[in-house]
Design an enzyme around this catalytic site. Structure first.
Site, mmCIF file in Angstrom:
data_model
loop_
_atom_site.group_PDB
_atom_site.id
_atom_site.type_symbol
_atom_site.label_atom_id
_atom_site.label_comp_id
_atom_site.label_asym_id
_atom_site.label_seq_id
_atom_site.Cartn_x
_atom_site.Cartn_y
_atom_site.Cartn_z
ATOM 1 N N ASP A 102 0.827 -1.203 0.000
ATOM 2 C CA ASP A 102 0.000 0.000 0.000
ATOM 3 C C ASP A 102 0.867 1.261 0.000
ATOM 4 O OD1 ASP A 102 -2.265 -1.564 0.139
ATOM 5 O OD2 ASP A 102 -2.391 -1.451 2.326
HETATM 6 N N1 URA Z 1 -1.378 -5.997 3.694
HETATM 7 C C1 URA Z 1 -1.807 -4.723 3.765
HETATM 8 O O1 URA Z 1 -2.817 -4.440 4.399
HETATM 9 N N2 URA Z 1 -1.107 -3.775 3.129
HETATM 10 C C2 URA Z 1 0.013 -4.030 2.441
HETATM 11 O O2 URA Z 1 0.621 -3.112 1.897
HETATM 12 C C3 URA Z 1 0.460 -5.359 2.381
HETATM 13 C C4 URA Z 1 -0.260 -6.319 3.010
#
Ligand code: URA
Length: 236
Positions: A102
């Site tokens: 993310d």
């Molecule tokens: N899980 C998440 O919630 N975000 C990420 O970036 C990777 C795994």
């Protein structure tokens, strides 16, 4: 044309700094001629040898391990012109991230121009374990721990939680630090696991991907994988 030390590093033979050392020690030749000065540029067709042995040509395949900072998107381009992880890497190759983190997640992200390896690693059947360190708001309770042990269902599908460990409970700040290892790569999966348990993830960082870890790399730093590491990823 690229600098000799960069091409050596990209082949996975050694780090760029060590490649510079090897060049200065007179151990590197290009097309049969020893090159002991830094700054030499080479072409893809040039034959590079170290101590008389050709370094493996990877057909210009590159494999990079990045410690992704916050506020950078995990794709090769962005329609809103935000900074991408590819912008952080100094290469002319058309690389892209293997999977995604993310925008606000930090940590270990692999990038490559090798579609075969990328597809292989992203395929759910390949069971690549990924470990995250989550800082969650609140103090985790027994009920949540029991649910992490028995399995959490997100969007109707049970998540395979390989392992988890409560690292620290900060009672003053009311935060808990938990490391969690999962196999799958659904979007926002870690945040959604904790949401399911009634907790909000405040910070998330990926510390491990298969046998690789993020140790020694500061935020925004990256390194090329070694040939050995690439072979090991292929054998997963
Ligand atoms: N899980 C998440 O919630 N975000 C990420 O970036 C990777 C795994």
């Amino acid at each position: 044309m690229d600098r000799l030390q960069k091409v050596i590093a990209q082949s996975g033979y050694t780090s760029r700094r060590n490649a510079e050392k090897l060049i200065q020690e007179g151990r590197v030749s290009v097309n049969g001629v020893i090159v002991d000065k830094l700054g030499t540029k080479v072409d893809t067709g040039d034959s590079i040898q170290i101590d008389g042995k050709s370094i493996t040509k990877n057909d210009n395949k590159v494999y990079i391990l990045l410690n992704k900072p916050r506020g950078v998107i995990s794709s090769a381009s962005d329609d809103k012109n935000r900074k991408t992880v590819v912008d952080l890497i100094d290469t002319n190759e058309r690389i892209y991230p293997i999977g995604r983190l993310d925008y606000d997640t930090t940590g270990l992200l692999l990038l490559t121009n090798d579609g075969e390896l990328a597809n292989k690693l992203m395929h759910p059947k390949n069971n690549v374990p990924k470990t995250y360190l989550a800082k969650i708001k609140g103090i985790i309770d027994k009920e949540a721990i029991d649910r992490l042990k028995s399995g959490v269902v997100v969007d109707g599908k049970k998540v395979n939680i390989v392992d988890f460990k409560v690292k620290k409970k900060d009672l003053d700040k009311e935060m808990t630090y938990i490391s969690i290892t999962i196999i799958e790569g659904r979007n926002h999966i870690v945040k959604n696991i904790f949401k399911e348990l009634g907790f909000l993830v405040d910070k998330l960082t990926r510390t491990n991907y298969a046998f690789l870890d993020i140790k020694d790399l500061k935020s925004g730093e990256y390194r090329y994988l070694t040939i050995k590491e690439v072979k090991k990823l292929y054998s997963i």
